[in-house]
Write a protein that holds these residues in place. Structure first.
Motif, PDB file in Angstrom:
ATOM      1  N   ARG A  89       1.948   9.450 -17.585  1.00  0.00           N
ATOM      2  CA  ARG A  89       2.476   8.872 -19.055  1.00  0.00           C
ATOM      3  C   ARG A  89       1.468   8.291 -19.537  1.00  0.00           C
ATOM      4  NH1 ARG A  89       8.590   7.597 -20.763  1.00  0.00           N
ATOM      5  NH2 ARG A  89       7.972   6.884 -22.577  1.00  0.00           N
ATOM      6  N   LEU A  90       0.877   7.299 -18.832  1.00  0.00           N
ATOM      7  CA  LEU A  90      -0.149   6.336 -19.157  1.00  0.00           C
ATOM      8  C   LEU A  90      -1.381   7.041 -19.412  1.00  0.00           C
ATOM      9  CD1 LEU A  90       0.337   3.525 -16.589  1.00  0.00           C
ATOM     10  CD2 LEU A  90       0.985   3.202 -18.772  1.00  0.00           C
ATOM     11  N   ALA A  91      -1.999   8.041 -18.769  1.00  0.00           N
ATOM     12  CA  ALA A  91      -3.068   8.686 -19.290  1.00  0.00           C
ATOM     13  C   ALA A  91      -2.879   9.483 -20.581  1.00  0.00           C
ATOM     14  CB  ALA A  91      -3.380   9.695 -18.088  1.00  0.00           C
ATOM     15  N   THR A  92      -1.672   9.952 -20.790  1.00  0.00           N
ATOM     16  CA  THR A  92      -1.318  10.843 -22.000  1.00  0.00           C
ATOM     17  C   THR A  92      -1.269   9.765 -23.200  1.00  0.00           C
ATOM     18  OG1 THR A  92       0.074  12.355 -20.774  1.00  0.00           O
ATOM     19  CG2 THR A  92       0.333  12.150 -22.975  1.00  0.00           C
ATOM     20  N   ALA A  93      -0.891   8.901 -23.013  1.00  0.00           N
ATOM     21  CA  ALA A  93      -0.797   7.606 -24.141  1.00  0.00           C
ATOM     22  C   ALA A  93      -2.081   6.963 -24.364  1.00  0.00           C
ATOM     23  CB  ALA A  93       0.247   6.453 -23.617  1.00  0.00           C
ATOM     24  N   GLN A  94      -3.209   7.285 -23.486  1.00  0.00           N
ATOM     25  CA  GLN A  94      -4.350   6.704 -23.462  1.00  0.00           C
ATOM     26  C   GLN A  94      -4.299   5.288 -23.059  1.00  0.00           C
ATOM     27  OE1 GLN A  94      -6.414   8.065 -27.019  1.00  0.00           O
ATOM     28  NE2 GLN A  94      -6.606  10.089 -26.202  1.00  0.00           N
ATOM     29  N   VAL A  95      -3.490   4.816 -22.144  1.00  0.00           N
ATOM     30  CA  VAL A  95      -3.516   3.356 -21.799  1.00  0.00           C
ATOM     31  C   VAL A  95      -4.215   3.286 -20.476  1.00  0.00           C
ATOM     32  CG1 VAL A  95      -1.934   1.402 -21.014  1.00  0.00           C
ATOM     33  CG2 VAL A  95      -1.456   3.018 -22.823  1.00  0.00           C
ATOM     34  N   PRO A  96      -5.364   2.727 -20.290  1.00  0.00           N
ATOM     35  CA  PRO A  96      -6.125   2.400 -19.031  1.00  0.00           C
ATOM     36  C   PRO A  96      -5.424   1.435 -18.006  1.00  0.00           C
ATOM     37  CG  PRO A  96      -7.136   1.255 -20.850  1.00  0.00           C
ATOM     38  CD  PRO A  96      -5.907   1.926 -21.441  1.00  0.00           C
ATOM     39  N   ILE A  97      -5.515   2.178 -16.829  1.00  0.00           N
ATOM     40  CA  ILE A  97      -4.962   1.548 -15.735  1.00  0.00           C
ATOM     41  C   ILE A  97      -6.188   0.264 -15.239  1.00  0.00           C
ATOM     42  CG2 ILE A  97      -4.274   1.564 -13.213  1.00  0.00           C
ATOM     43  CD1 ILE A  97      -2.998   4.209 -13.937  1.00  0.00           C
ATOM     44  N   VAL A  98      -5.642  -1.150 -15.353  1.00  0.00           N
ATOM     45  CA  VAL A  98      -6.690  -2.053 -14.876  1.00  0.00           C
ATOM     46  C   VAL A  98      -6.831  -2.096 -13.242  1.00  0.00           C
ATOM     47  CG1 VAL A  98      -6.777  -4.383 -14.802  1.00  0.00           C
ATOM     48  CG2 VAL A  98      -5.832  -3.481 -16.664  1.00  0.00           C
ATOM     49  N   GLU A  99      -6.082  -1.850 -12.505  1.00  0.00           N
ATOM     50  CA  GLU A  99      -5.842  -1.787 -11.173  1.00  0.00           C
ATOM     51  C   GLU A  99      -4.624  -0.926 -10.645  1.00  0.00           C
ATOM     52  OE1 GLU A  99      -5.548  -4.718  -7.228  1.00  0.00           O
ATOM     53  OE2 GLU A  99      -6.075  -5.614  -9.296  1.00  0.00           O
ATOM     54  N   GLY A 100      -5.142  -0.188  -9.507  1.00  0.00           N
ATOM     55  CA  GLY A 100      -4.066   0.344  -9.026  1.00  0.00           C
ATOM     56  C   GLY A 100      -4.249   2.076  -8.908  1.00  0.00           C
ATOM     57  N   PRO A 101      -3.243   2.673  -8.106  1.00  0.00           N
ATOM     58  CA  PRO A 101      -2.041   2.211  -7.340  1.00  0.00           C
ATOM     59  C   PRO A 101      -2.518   1.252  -6.265  1.00  0.00           C
ATOM     60  CG  PRO A 101      -2.045   4.590  -7.347  1.00  0.00           C
ATOM     61  CD  PRO A 101      -3.365   4.184  -7.990  1.00  0.00           C
ATOM     62  N   VAL A 102      -1.804   0.455  -5.985  1.00  0.00           N
ATOM     63  CA  VAL A 102      -2.140  -0.554  -4.990  1.00  0.00           C
ATOM     64  C   VAL A 102      -0.545  -1.220  -4.499  1.00  0.00           C
ATOM     65  CG1 VAL A 102      -4.054  -1.629  -5.726  1.00  0.00           C
ATOM     66  CG2 VAL A 102      -1.918  -2.686  -6.642  1.00  0.00           C
ATOM     67  N   MET A 103      -0.589  -1.615  -3.207  1.00  0.00           N
ATOM     68  CA  MET A 103       0.825  -2.090  -2.556  1.00  0.00           C
ATOM     69  C   MET A 103       0.744  -3.532  -2.919  1.00  0.00           C
ATOM     70  SD  MET A 103       2.167   0.748  -1.345  1.00  0.00           S
ATOM     71  CE  MET A 103       3.438  -0.131  -0.512  1.00  0.00           C
ATOM     72  N   ARG A 104       2.230  -4.098  -3.160  1.00  0.00           N
ATOM     73  CA  ARG A 104       2.267  -5.219  -3.237  1.00  0.00           C
ATOM     74  C   ARG A 104       3.785  -5.651  -2.867  1.00  0.00           C
ATOM     75  NH1 ARG A 104      -2.591  -5.714  -4.506  1.00  0.00           N
ATOM     76  NH2 ARG A 104      -3.347  -6.093  -6.378  1.00  0.00           N
ATOM     77  N   THR A 105       4.009  -7.068  -2.727  1.00  0.00           N
ATOM     78  CA  THR A 105       5.466  -7.290  -2.330  1.00  0.00           C
ATOM     79  C   THR A 105       6.087  -7.771  -3.594  1.00  0.00           C
ATOM     80  OG1 THR A 105       4.562  -8.135  -0.326  1.00  0.00           O
ATOM     81  CG2 THR A 105       6.752  -9.004  -0.929  1.00  0.00           C
ATOM     82  N   GLY A 106       7.420  -7.044  -3.730  1.00  0.00           N
ATOM     83  CA  GLY A 106       8.064  -7.377  -4.914  1.00  0.00           C
ATOM     84  C   GLY A 106       9.242  -8.351  -4.547  1.00  0.00           C
ATOM     85  N   ALA A 107      10.315  -8.525  -5.543  1.00  0.00           N
ATOM     86  CA  ALA A 107      11.382  -9.474  -5.034  1.00  0.00           C
ATOM     87  C   ALA A 107      12.347  -8.933  -4.034  1.00  0.00           C
ATOM     88  CB  ALA A 107      12.192  -9.445  -6.579  1.00  0.00           C
ATOM     89  N   THR A 108      12.284  -7.608  -3.702  1.00  0.00           N
ATOM     90  CA  THR A 108      13.380  -7.056  -2.684  1.00  0.00           C
ATOM     91  C   THR A 108      12.521  -6.368  -1.788  1.00  0.00           C
ATOM     92  OG1 THR A 108      13.600  -5.099  -3.708  1.00  0.00           O
ATOM     93  CG2 THR A 108      15.214  -7.005  -4.130  1.00  0.00           C
ATOM     94  N   GLY A 109      11.229  -6.308  -1.633  1.00  0.00           N
ATOM     95  CA  GLY A 109      10.314  -5.617  -0.658  1.00  0.00           C
ATOM     96  C   GLY A 109       9.055  -5.140  -1.058  1.00  0.00           C
ATOM     97  N   LYS A 110       8.453  -4.178  -0.368  1.00  0.00           N
ATOM     98  CA  LYS A 110       7.306  -3.511  -0.647  1.00  0.00           C
ATOM     99  C   LYS A 110       7.337  -2.662  -1.842  1.00  0.00           C
ATOM    100  CE  LYS A 110       4.882  -5.196   2.813  1.00  0.00           C
ATOM    101  NZ  LYS A 110       3.866  -6.228   2.335  1.00  0.00           N
ATOM    102  N   ILE A 111       6.404  -2.657  -2.687  1.00  0.00           N
ATOM    103  CA  ILE A 111       6.361  -2.032  -3.783  1.00  0.00           C
ATOM    104  C   ILE A 111       4.942  -1.403  -4.057  1.00  0.00           C
ATOM    105  CG2 ILE A 111       8.083  -3.022  -5.313  1.00  0.00           C
ATOM    106  CD1 ILE A 111       5.905  -4.781  -6.507  1.00  0.00           C
TER     107      ILE A 111
END
Length: 131
Positions: A89-111
């Motif tokens: 969806r981001l590619a279709t909207a021509q919104v560049p990804i700054v970083e990722g996909p990457v693993m992170r830690t969210g409020a309830t666990g890994k994201i």
């Protein structure tokens, strides 16, 4: 004492671009409502059980943050669709990804996350729960 976040306020210098990004790219619903003292028409982006109230730089509503400025936010959203579909969806909207996909830690666990910038250069992390 605190249970959950109800809303936050985003200050924009580009009202039209901001509305397009949060509605057309991220799929949030634009809501217009009357609020404040005195009552005035305001706008917000609704998603799930939360919302982002919109302030336009120089036309903020009182009370407001001490120094409301566009581009100062770093927000993380959990997507309602798989991250691979978010990326498409981001590619279709021509919104560049700054970083990722990457693993992170969210409020309830890994994201698993990708990072983009909105029109005011706020950092927007879009994630899926990773198990």
């Amino acid at each position: 004492m605190i249970d959950h976040l109800d809303h936050l306020v985003l200050t924009t210098a580009d009202e039209a671009g901001c509305i397009r990004f949060y509605t057309e790219v991220l799929g949030m619903q634009l809501e217009r409502f009357v609020g404040g003292t005195p009552p005035v028409t305001r706008q917000a982006f609704k998603f799930g059980q939360q919302k982002i109230n919109l302030h336009v730089k120089g036309r903020e509503f009182e009370p407001k943050a001490n120094t409301p400025v566009p581009g100062a936010l770093d927000l993380c959203f959990i997507a309602a669709i798989p991250l691979d579909q978010v990326i498409e969806r981001l590619a279709t909207a021509q919104v560049p990804i700054v970083e990722g996909p990457v693993m992170r830690t969210g409020a309830t666990g890994k994201i698993r996350s990708v990072y983009v910038r909105d029109p005011d250069l706020n950092l927007i992390e879009i994630s899926e729960l990773a198990g």
